[in-house]
Design an enzyme around this catalytic site. Structure first.
Site, PDB file in Angstrom:
ATOM      1  N   SER A  39       0.806  -1.224   0.000  1.00  0.00           N
ATOM      2  CA  SER A  39       0.000   0.000   0.000  1.00  0.00           C
ATOM      3  C   SER A  39       0.840   1.276   0.000  1.00  0.00           C
ATOM      4  O   SER A  39       0.330   2.345  -0.322  1.00  0.00           O
ATOM      5  CB  SER A  39      -0.946   0.013   1.201  1.00  0.00           C
ATOM      6  N   LYS A  82       1.073   4.840   6.869  1.00  0.00           N
ATOM      7  CA  LYS A  82       0.564   5.662   5.775  1.00  0.00           C
ATOM      8  C   LYS A  82       1.261   7.018   5.808  1.00  0.00           C
ATOM      9  O   LYS A  82       2.036   7.313   6.701  1.00  0.00           O
ATOM     10  CB  LYS A  82      -0.954   5.875   5.897  1.00  0.00           C
TER      11      LYS A  82
END
Length: 209
Positions: A39, A82
């Protein structure tokens, strides 16, 4: 006491001190993590082992562009990594694959092809009219990607993966509370290619941008 007993006692003392130091460092200074998914590609790859700095946010607040590790809001025992793209007070959305922050689109510069997708350099606004440049990966139909409008509440942050169309992030489950943040990712310590279990030597001690 015999010399053997003295040596054993000293070794146990040294071991105990080492354990205490290790616990202190892990709790307050740095912590290591393993990257399991794609991701955050191309910034981080599956098989990367990273070092997270737990001191910086005791000195300053998180900023746009920081790559952070945090407790997943829906499961405290799960860690996510993230990039912060929205800070408290920001109004942001994605339109046709482009990230908008407070009404302004983030500049994208196309770099070429990467792993079946398109590689870009994205520029996030920072303090004092500065910008943070980093890499993002879009899939072939990236211009069809859009989102609702989000307003970041006080004490919370909006995060996204650099692999934009292949990231489960704030667009789907909401904001990250500051108290959930473990720290800022600083360094790839080493990396293993899980497909053939060979080391990626070029990624050793690579700084995370």
């Amino acid at each position: 006491m015999s010399s053997f007993g003295e040596r054993l006692k000293e070794n146990l003392k040294s071991f105990a001190v080492a354990i205490v130091i290790a616990i202190f460092l892990r709790t307050y200074v740095v912590q290591s993590f393993h990257i399991p998914s794609g991701s955050m590609m191309p910034t981080l790859l599956p098989g990367d082992f990273i070092i997270v700095d737990k001191i910086t946010y005791r000195i300053r607040s998180p900023e746009r562009g920081d790559v952070i590790v945090f407790h997943f809001p829906l499961d405290w025992n799960t860690y996510y990594i993230k990039r912060i793209v929205g800070i408290p007070g920001d109004k942001l959305w994605v339109l046709n694959g482009v990230l908008y922050i407070n009404g302004k689109p983030c500049k994208l510069v196309k770099l070429g092809e990467y792993d079946g997708g398109k590689l870009f350099k994205e520029f996030l606004p920072r303090k004092n009219h500065d910008e943070k440049a980093h890499l993002v990966l879009h899939c072939d139909d990236w211009k069809s990607s859009s989102s609702e409008v989000f307003v970041v509440p006080k004490g919370k942050y909006f995060v996204m993966g650099d692999n934009r169309e292949n990231s489960y992030d704030s667009r789907y489950w909401g904001f990250v509370d500051k108290k959930n943040i473990v720290g800022i990712a600083r360094l790839v310590l080493f990396s293993i290619n899980k497909e053939n279990w060979t080391p990626r030597l070029k990624r050793t001690f690579q700084l995370i941008h």
